[in-house]
Design a protein around this motif. Structure first.
Motif, PDB file in Angstrom:
ATOM      1  N   VAL A 575      -6.626   0.471 -17.028  1.00  0.00           N
ATOM      2  CA  VAL A 575      -8.101   0.475 -17.292  1.00  0.00           C
ATOM      3  C   VAL A 575      -8.653  -0.866 -16.769  1.00  0.00           C
ATOM      4  O   VAL A 575      -8.736  -1.851 -17.346  1.00  0.00           O
ATOM      5  CB  VAL A 575      -8.522   0.319 -18.748  1.00  0.00           C
ATOM      6  N   PRO A 577     -11.651  -3.361 -15.075  1.00  0.00           N
ATOM      7  CA  PRO A 577     -13.061  -3.210 -15.692  1.00  0.00           C
ATOM      8  C   PRO A 577     -13.907  -2.959 -14.643  1.00  0.00           C
ATOM      9  O   PRO A 577     -13.535  -2.661 -13.664  1.00  0.00           O
ATOM     10  CB  PRO A 577     -13.170  -5.058 -15.810  1.00  0.00           C
ATOM     11  N   TYR A 597     -16.012  -2.896 -19.959  1.00  0.00           N
ATOM     12  CA  TYR A 597     -15.440  -1.846 -19.181  1.00  0.00           C
ATOM     13  C   TYR A 597     -16.313  -0.264 -19.494  1.00  0.00           C
ATOM     14  O   TYR A 597     -15.733   0.798 -19.196  1.00  0.00           O
ATOM     15  CB  TYR A 597     -13.987  -1.669 -20.007  1.00  0.00           C
ATOM     16  N   THR A 637      -6.812  -8.845 -16.104  1.00  0.00           N
ATOM     17  CA  THR A 637      -7.684  -8.040 -16.527  1.00  0.00           C
ATOM     18  C   THR A 637      -7.147  -6.626 -16.583  1.00  0.00           C
ATOM     19  O   THR A 637      -7.091  -5.552 -17.632  1.00  0.00           O
ATOM     20  CB  THR A 637      -8.860  -7.468 -15.795  1.00  0.00           C
ATOM     21  N   THR A 638      -6.048  -6.197 -15.593  1.00  0.00           N
ATOM     22  CA  THR A 638      -5.471  -5.116 -15.620  1.00  0.00           C
ATOM     23  C   THR A 638      -3.952  -4.852 -15.766  1.00  0.00           C
ATOM     24  O   THR A 638      -3.336  -3.922 -16.028  1.00  0.00           O
ATOM     25  CB  THR A 638      -5.644  -4.278 -14.234  1.00  0.00           C
TER      26      THR A 638
END
Length: 690
Positions: A575, A577, A597, A637-638
């Motif tokens: 997921v 952003p 998100y 972030t991922t």
């Protein structure tokens, strides 16, 4: 005010029903939504048993807005005359006496879903109010109950004043009906003292089971009406083709054979205790008749879909009838392969059960009086004699099909034998390949695709394979990953849609072949979950329409050829952003970076910042692709376990998932177009990320 006191007249009846209220789980499994649905099916199944016996061809199930549910049938109607041993009317006996009803003694039902005669009385005991109306003998008869006790309510509400009968019960006459009109209407309110607050009737489950029942009882129409959410919604299920239509509905692939019907019966003797007029149970030898009805077809796929039923009771874990079915298939098809060994070029190899079952879709039903089940849940049939009866029916009917002189039968049986032998050869080839792979030494492991960026760890449970969209994102991901346990495999654009393609096309596609090779556990029926090289498979694509399409194509590949990975919860979607918001802090305090998100999350954040009097840099960055992030941003972030979010891909209902994949990704355009047209009104601006 509803009284909770029980009168002495009904003390004996209520002693039995009190046991139900104290231990409801013993009778209905649980007190949540599953138990609520179990109660509803106890009532519906009584009407279905009437339809099985040839009485009534329609059942209406109405979910009322006030929380009650009503079941209406046009069968014979519950008996209203006096039952001599208890001195009570048939209606009161059915709804207040445990182990009482027409399922005993074999007089009313040759084969029924109910075995113990407790269904209606259990539902009554667990209902705050139950109303029953019976059309019979030119009149409409009525009776009401409060938690099992018969009496009269002041009005139509379950919490209105209730007056129990003190000396004797009364089956009231409330109307007249035309001569010959019969049927029953049962409406009840589940008791919230028993069931949990969040227990609700599941409409999808109700419709699925209604559809299944309508397939099993040809000509029976089951209508479901949901009045709970404003505008009523009505669906009807009726299938004159019976289980042949059921097989066509279940089949997930193209056909190799037509849907064949195998029917027959057999007799057996067993000793059972029979209730005599004196009240004594005497062991008696009785002759039973078992009717067998099977619909089956083979398709082009390798999945096996079987459903087995005993008197319309689903037996998901099989039993003696399923053992007999498989035994009969093995006997006939092995013999046919041996007879055609030269044409099929079989050699000395032997066909196994998995070769025969590959691509098979079958519905197996048997009907017999008083079946023996293993355990309370009726999931496994235990009657021993049924096995041989089913084997004999399958052997006779299938042999007749293979020896038929009809052109269609000859063509289809020939194709079927070709398919079974091809499955056998594929199994042997896969086993040989697997053994060869095991013998390879470490130096030979370099046969993996050159574009794979592998991790150092050999611990499967801790390792992760990121399937990354495009080479540009790969460069950033290389810098962002933890090379100890995170491996990367780039794919070039959109891979092949394997729902439309053949197995050979899939294996010939470079991207699909690379993914199968890197996962290292095989494909299809030979997939070995324990051989998978990575503990997690993470699909990492751009947050745009093309990225969503690529993710869908990848999921189609995993669902069709590596489904155990999904069922084990080892496939995830990364997921990334959508937005980066830089909040400007006053003075020398460094600015703060916040990632969001979704559009809703962004608007909520901006509203919160505005309320707090904080400013942010304009324009806000909207990520369209993974390549727009630098390595630090992608990692935090991922990819970094400490801060990332993963969506686990699950499959709760494999049958529903298969039909959805076939509709959205398969060759048949018409259902896909209809889905898009009918679903268009659900899509609004708030659903689109823009």
């Amino acid at each position: 005010m509803v009284t909770s006191e029980y009168s002495a007249h009904h003390l004996q009846v209520l002693e039995g029903l009190e046991a139900v209220r104290k231990r409801p789980g013993m009778y209905i499994g649980s007190t949540d939504s599953r138990g609520l649905m179990h109660c509803l099916w106890e009532i519906i199944d009584n009407s279905v048993d009437e339809a099985l016996a040839g009485h009534g061809n329609r059942i209406d199930v109405i979910l009322r807005a006030d929380g009650s549910v009503e079941v209406v049938d046009r069968a014979r109607g519950i008996p209203v005359d006096i039952e001599p041993r208890t001195g009570l009317t048939g209606v009161e006996v059915v709804f207040t006496k445990l182990h009482a009803g027409g399922k005993f003694g074999g007089g009313s039902y040759a084969a029924s879903g109910g075995l113990h005669g407790v269904g209606a009385s259990v539902v009554n005991a667990l209902s705050e109010r139950l109303d029953v109306e019976v059309d019979r003998e030119g009149k409409t008869w009525a009776m009401s109950f409060h938690r099992g006790e018969p009496g009269i309510f002041a009005n139509g509400s379950p919490d209105s004043g209730f007056t129990p009968y003190l000396n004797s019960s009364e089956l009231r006459t409330v109307g007249k009906v035309a001569k010959g009109v019969t049927g029953s209407r049962i409406r009840y309110w589940a008791d919230r003292q028993i069931f949990t607050k969040d227990a609700t009737f599941n409409l999808d489950e109700l419709e699925q089971r209604a559809r299944q029942t309508a397939f099993l009882v040809p000509g029976l129409e089951i209508v479901i009406r949901d009045e709970r959410d404003g505008e009523p919604r009505t669906t009807a299920h009726k299938y004159d083709g019976g289980i042949s239509e059921f097989v066509d509905f279940l089949a997930p692939d193209g056909a190799v054979t037509d849907t064949w019907r195998l029917m027959g019966d057999g007799t057996f003797r067993e000793t059972v205790p029979v209730l005599q007029d004196t009240g004594a149970m005497v062991p008696t030898e009785v002759e039973r008749v078992c009717h067998v009805d099977i619909a089956l077809r083979w398709g082009t796929g390798y999945d096996t879909t079987t459903r087995s039923f005993v008197n319309i009771i689903s037996t998901p874990k099989g039993g003696t009838h399923q053992q007999g079915f498989e035994q009969g298939l093995m006997k006939v098809l092995r013999a046919q392969v041996d007879q055609n060994a030269r044409r099929l070029k079989v050699g000395t190899d032997k066909v196994e059960k998995d070769d025969i079952l590959a691509g098979l879709t079958a519905v197996l039903t048997v009907r017999l009086p008083e079946p023996q089940f293993e355990g309370q849940t009726k999931e496994v049939l235990g009657t021993p004699a049924v096995r041989q009866i089913v084997t004999n029916v399958v052997s006779q009917e299938l042999t007749a099909r293979f020896t038929s002189t009809k052109r269609d039968d000859k063509a289809q049986t020939g194709l079927l034998l070709d398919k079974i032998v091809a499955e056998m050869k594929a199994r042997i080839s896969a086993r040989t390949h697997k053994e060869t792979q095991r013998r390879k030494n470490a130096l030979e492991s370099s046969s993996l695709p050159a574009k794979l960026v592998d991790c150092r760890s050999n611990d499967v449970s801790d390792s992760e394979l990121f399937i990354v969209e495009g080479d540009s994102a790969l460069g950033t991901a290389k810098l962002a990953r933890n090379s100890e346990f995170q491996a990367l495999l780039p794919i070039r654009g959109k891979i092949l849609n394997v729902q439309k393609a053949s197995i050979s096309d899939m294996l010939g596609n470079a991207e699909c072949a690379s993914i199968l090779q890197v996962v290292g556990a095989g494909s299809g029926r030979t997939f070995d979950l324990d051989a998978a090289r990575y503990g997690k498979i993470i699909l990492m694509s751009d947050a745009d329409v093309d990225g969503a399409h690529i993710r869908t194509l990848l999921l189609t590949l995993f669902f069709r050829y590596m489904r155990p990975l999904i069922e084990a919860g080892r496939v995830f979607a990364a997921v990334p952003p959508l937005h980066r918001v830089i909040v400007m802090n006053p003075g020398s305090k460094p600015n703060e970076t916040i990632y969001t998100y979704s559009e809703q999350e962004l608007h909520a954040l901006l509203a919160k910042l505005t309320k707090a009097g904080k400013r942010w840099q304009e324009p806000i960055q909207r990520y369209k692709g993974l390549g727009e992030m630098d390595a630090e941003q992608l990692a935090s972030t991922t990819m970094d376990r400490a801060g990332r979010t993963l969506r686990r891909v699950g499959v709760q209902d494999a049958e529903a998932a298969t039909s959805v994949f076939e509709m959205l990704m398969g060759n048949d355009v018409a259902p896909r177009r209809e889905f898009i047209v009918t679903s268009a009104d659900r899509l609004g601006r708030e659903n689109i990320d823009a």
